[in-house]
Enzyme design. Sequence first.
Site, short mmCIF file in Angstrom:
data_model
loop_
_atom_site.label_atom_id
_atom_site.label_comp_id
_atom_site.label_asym_id
_atom_site.label_seq_id
_atom_site.Cartn_x
_atom_site.Cartn_y
_atom_site.Cartn_z
N ASP A 43 -59.88 3.36 16.68
CA ASP A 43 -58.83 2.50 16.15
C ASP A 43 -57.80 3.34 15.39
O ASP A 43 -58.03 3.72 14.24
CB ASP A 43 -59.44 1.44 15.21
CG ASP A 43 -58.38 0.48 14.71
OD1 ASP A 43 -57.96 -0.38 15.49
OD2 ASP A 43 -57.94 0.63 13.55
N TYR A 48 -51.28 5.98 10.44
CA TYR A 48 -52.35 6.85 9.96
C TYR A 48 -51.96 8.33 10.02
O TYR A 48 -52.63 9.18 9.45
CB TYR A 48 -53.65 6.60 10.75
CG TYR A 48 -54.12 5.16 10.68
CD1 TYR A 48 -53.62 4.28 9.72
CD2 TYR A 48 -55.07 4.66 11.58
CE1 TYR A 48 -54.04 2.95 9.66
CE2 TYR A 48 -55.49 3.33 11.52
CZ TYR A 48 -54.96 2.49 10.56
OH TYR A 48 -55.37 1.18 10.51
N LYS A 77 -51.34 1.11 17.05
CA LYS A 77 -50.59 0.00 16.44
C LYS A 77 -49.11 0.35 16.27
O LYS A 77 -48.77 1.51 15.98
CB LYS A 77 -51.18 -0.34 15.06
CG LYS A 77 -52.67 -0.57 15.08
CD LYS A 77 -53.21 -1.08 13.76
CE LYS A 77 -54.73 -1.03 13.76
NZ LYS A 77 -55.28 0.29 13.38
N HIS A 110 -49.03 -4.03 13.83
CA HIS A 110 -49.86 -3.67 12.66
C HIS A 110 -49.76 -4.73 11.55
O HIS A 110 -50.77 -5.14 10.99
CB HIS A 110 -49.41 -2.30 12.14
CG HIS A 110 -50.44 -1.58 11.35
ND1 HIS A 110 -50.54 -0.22 11.31
CD2 HIS A 110 -51.43 -2.02 10.53
CE1 HIS A 110 -51.55 0.14 10.52
NE2 HIS A 110 -52.10 -0.95 10.03
P1 NAD Z 1 -64.48 1.14 5.89
O1 NAD Z 1 -64.86 -0.11 5.20
O2 NAD Z 1 -64.85 1.35 7.29
O3 NAD Z 1 -64.96 2.42 5.11
C1 NAD Z 1 -64.75 2.62 3.75
C2 NAD Z 1 -65.53 3.81 3.26
O4 NAD Z 1 -66.91 3.55 3.44
C3 NAD Z 1 -65.27 5.09 4.05
O5 NAD Z 1 -64.30 5.87 3.43
C4 NAD Z 1 -66.64 5.79 4.07
O6 NAD Z 1 -66.66 6.88 3.19
C5 NAD Z 1 -67.60 4.76 3.60
N1 NAD Z 1 -68.71 4.55 4.55
C6 NAD Z 1 -68.60 4.39 5.89
N2 NAD Z 1 -69.82 4.20 6.43
C7 NAD Z 1 -70.70 4.25 5.40
C8 NAD Z 1 -72.12 4.13 5.32
N3 NAD Z 1 -72.85 3.92 6.41
N4 NAD Z 1 -72.70 4.23 4.11
C9 NAD Z 1 -71.96 4.42 3.00
N5 NAD Z 1 -70.61 4.55 3.01
C10 NAD Z 1 -69.99 4.46 4.20
O7 NAD Z 1 -62.93 1.17 5.62
P2 NAD Z 1 -61.59 1.26 6.30
O8 NAD Z 1 -61.35 2.66 6.75
O9 NAD Z 1 -60.67 0.61 5.34
O10 NAD Z 1 -61.63 0.30 7.57
C11 NAD Z 1 -62.11 0.73 8.81
C12 NAD Z 1 -60.98 0.91 9.80
O11 NAD Z 1 -60.26 -0.31 9.98
C13 NAD Z 1 -59.88 1.89 9.37
O12 NAD Z 1 -60.28 3.23 9.49
C14 NAD Z 1 -58.77 1.48 10.29
O13 NAD Z 1 -58.96 2.00 11.59
C15 NAD Z 1 -58.91 -0.03 10.30
N6 NAD Z 1 -58.03 -0.69 9.30
C16 NAD Z 1 -57.00 -1.44 9.77
C17 NAD Z 1 -56.13 -2.05 8.89
C18 NAD Z 1 -55.00 -2.90 9.40
O14 NAD Z 1 -54.08 -3.21 8.61
N7 NAD Z 1 -55.01 -3.30 10.64
C19 NAD Z 1 -56.31 -1.89 7.51
C20 NAD Z 1 -57.40 -1.14 7.04
C21 NAD Z 1 -58.26 -0.55 7.96
#
Ligand code: NAD
Length: 321
Positions: A43, A48, A77, A110
Amino acid sequence: MATIKLNSGYDMPQVGFGLWKVDNNVCADTVYKAIKAGYRLFDGACDYGNEVEAGQGVARAIKEGIVKREELFIVSKLWNSFHDGDRVEPIAKKQLADWGLEYFDLYLIHFPVALAYVDPSVRYPPGWHYDGKSTIKRSNASIQETWTAMESLVEKGLTKSIGISNFQGQLIYDLLRYAKIRPATLQIEHHPYLVQPELIKLAKHEGIAVTAYSSFGPLSFLEFNMAHASAITPLLEETTITSLAQKYGKKPSQILLRWATQRGLAVIPKTLREENMKSNLDVTGWDLKQEDIDRISALDRNLRFNQPTNYFSTDDLWIFA
Ligand code: NAD
């Protein structure tokens, strides 16, 4: 690998890998390692700022015969600054060139926010501010204008499916009035502190698959110093979640992801740690009891972290195009 059948006819992996805040210096390696760990959906987004490096990771995995392009599902996006109808195709082509790809599997709007065009030679990715500092300059492009241009990307073979992100119900209904191609997916912030049951019901009713982002809630937003992210109990330490982790012999992170996938949503967690890459992928094929799903859903606080106004000040200068 569990998949979701999209209304465009394509199968989308239910668990993918998010690329937000994956630093440029580790992005190629991270994507390569994630493919090795079994991820097939990535994604990405213009915003990004790491599509070149993500593409390098993909290219390496393909070159080494670990995966074929057609086995991958690459999502990108359209950033807010490219909503004007005539800006959509050129920027999609630039993003494809950055990835080193001929087509995206899915290309999303987005945010339903149209900002004035910023030429990539001036600043890329452009971010929220027109001047890169404090001015928010709006574009007058309607969602209809942008969506019509998105549809032509499908007609030209630049993306297989198109979708939306951060849209709410009224805007989705409006878009469905004129859409020749319906959005295949809706990507939204979704975790136990922000469940949005009515929006998910609406999407299901309209045949739009939902992808949940920021599945671990506040964790992803602590680095922005958001007061409401640090004030609430971290979801990975929340007692309902940790007691269910014990009960099922899983990690709290897996309980959070399975809560979403068991209810038919796709998830796209992001991590740089290989052990987390593996456990985040193991969130289908085992079940939570319905009563436990309901207990997690009851944590809902309607608490949103990914709010545009969290990234700029309402005191910033707003001007119309
Ligand atoms: P996430 O919730 O996936 O991760 C947050 C944090 O959790 C990471 O930095 C990581 O260090 C930690 N983590 C991941 N796996 C873990 C585990 N198993 N145990 C403990 N900690 C863990 O957060 P995110 O990056 O905000 O969201 C995921 C993806 O969604 C993004 O990378 C992006 O591709 C997408 N996203 C899209 C939008 C949008 O506006 N469309 C906005 C935010 C995120």
